[in-house]
Design a protein around this motif. Sequence first.
Motif: not given
Length: 489
Positions: A372-380, A435-453
Amino acid sequence: MKKQLLFIFLLMSSITHLVKAQEGALSEKLYRPQIHFTPAKGWMNDPNGLIFSNGIYHIFYQHNPYESVWGPMHWGHATSKDLIHWNQEPIAIYPDSIGTIFSGSAVVDKNNSSGLGKNGKGPLVAIYTQHNMEGEKAGKIDFQTQSISYSNDEGKTWTSYAHNPVIKNPGIKDFRDPKVLWYAPTKKWVLVLAAQNKLFFYTSTNLINWTKASEFGDGIGSHEGVWECPDLFPLSYQGKEYWVLIGNLNPGGPNKGSATQYFIGQFDGKNFKPNSTQIKWADYGPDEYAGVSFSNVNNRRIFMGWMSNWMYAGIVPTINWRSALTLPRTLGLEKVGKEMYLSSSFIYELNIAGKKTTPLSSLKNVQFPSRLHLSKIAAKDFSIQLSNTVGDILVIGYSAKNNEYYIDRTKAGVADFHKDFASYNTAPRISNSKTLSFDLVLDKASAELIADKGLSVMTAIFFSHSPYTSIKVISEDKQMANKIKYTTF
Ligand code: FRU
């Protein structure tokens, strides 16, 4: 009577076998990751000897081939051309009379400085700790020493150096995990290893004879646990070179247990001088540890960690294997105000591996793996909620009030194996951008969240009772699910 007892015993043990086999098959189906490396069978902890040579990436890893728990350590081995698809290779390095094979690194000895090459070609050299179990049991303190092995066939077979160990123990119980690099200005190899809660630096011209150069760690950084698995490498920021020094720490991580601490500063071939005294973590989540980087890769610094935590690594509900590695991440530097931080991003090979990208809003069922990839939304405030039909829920989000990202796995699935597993994990938002951005990779048993560059990074594992099927986005911004790009693999 005896016959009846024997019959009952045989019946019971075949039932136990059957139940174990069924549990094993179920955990394969539910939890075996699809785009993360796992050993086919047995136990894995730290990634070791990460190296690129002749078009092939190699990972070696702490491995007990006999059981899915920590034990006599070997170096397992896997290779890949793209860092995403891995081939399991035969075990690379076996324990010997000096000890079992603990963590360490590998280098390409291009100029054959060690003299261990063949036919004018330099070898691959692995430098690692040997742990002498008998010595430890006998109450000695010098049971960890540093040894080398070499390979003249691109990592397929390894020979241990005849005069191991190359660094003897100076009387320190925790003395391990050497990382070696070539420091061009002094034309020397540099070795950094963890000595209790400090790091020691050594130099050498031939990878065999080492001279101690300096120490680092007194009065700086987190000292709540033992320092392990260091790394040292340069990165540039706006054309200027900085050095990053990693010291993994266990326990004492920001969400309890094990975590990867780092410092940024200058290195002159002998001494490391940090730019700042702020405590910093490469990944704030509970499940990235022993993270180190690849040797011999041009133009980028690729980092991988072990995706677990010493608090519960040996009792997570997988049966045939235990643990996965994180996805490889490219490291960089970012400045926020006057402070400099590490930044992480998923390697570009992951973009190529993606099959199909759609807006998240058009999705019916969530698939694993996915991104799941999202760039630049208001930091809410926002949250992404994954759920299944049996009531498990995993929540990943951002809290504006606390200015932090979180992964809430308090109700995410099986957690009764350890009191600290059902946890709410947070990572501070380091970026000050609106603004904040994130890149999230989900596998069967893991979540890796990489946010804001990649300034805020979190990894967490989870064990849902059945696969998550539904994904919901909760946000003031009703368009958020439309804006999230959803990629399957
Ligand atoms: C880190 C570590 C290392 C050691 C290895 C043993 O997770 O404790 O310090 O070399 O694991 O398996």
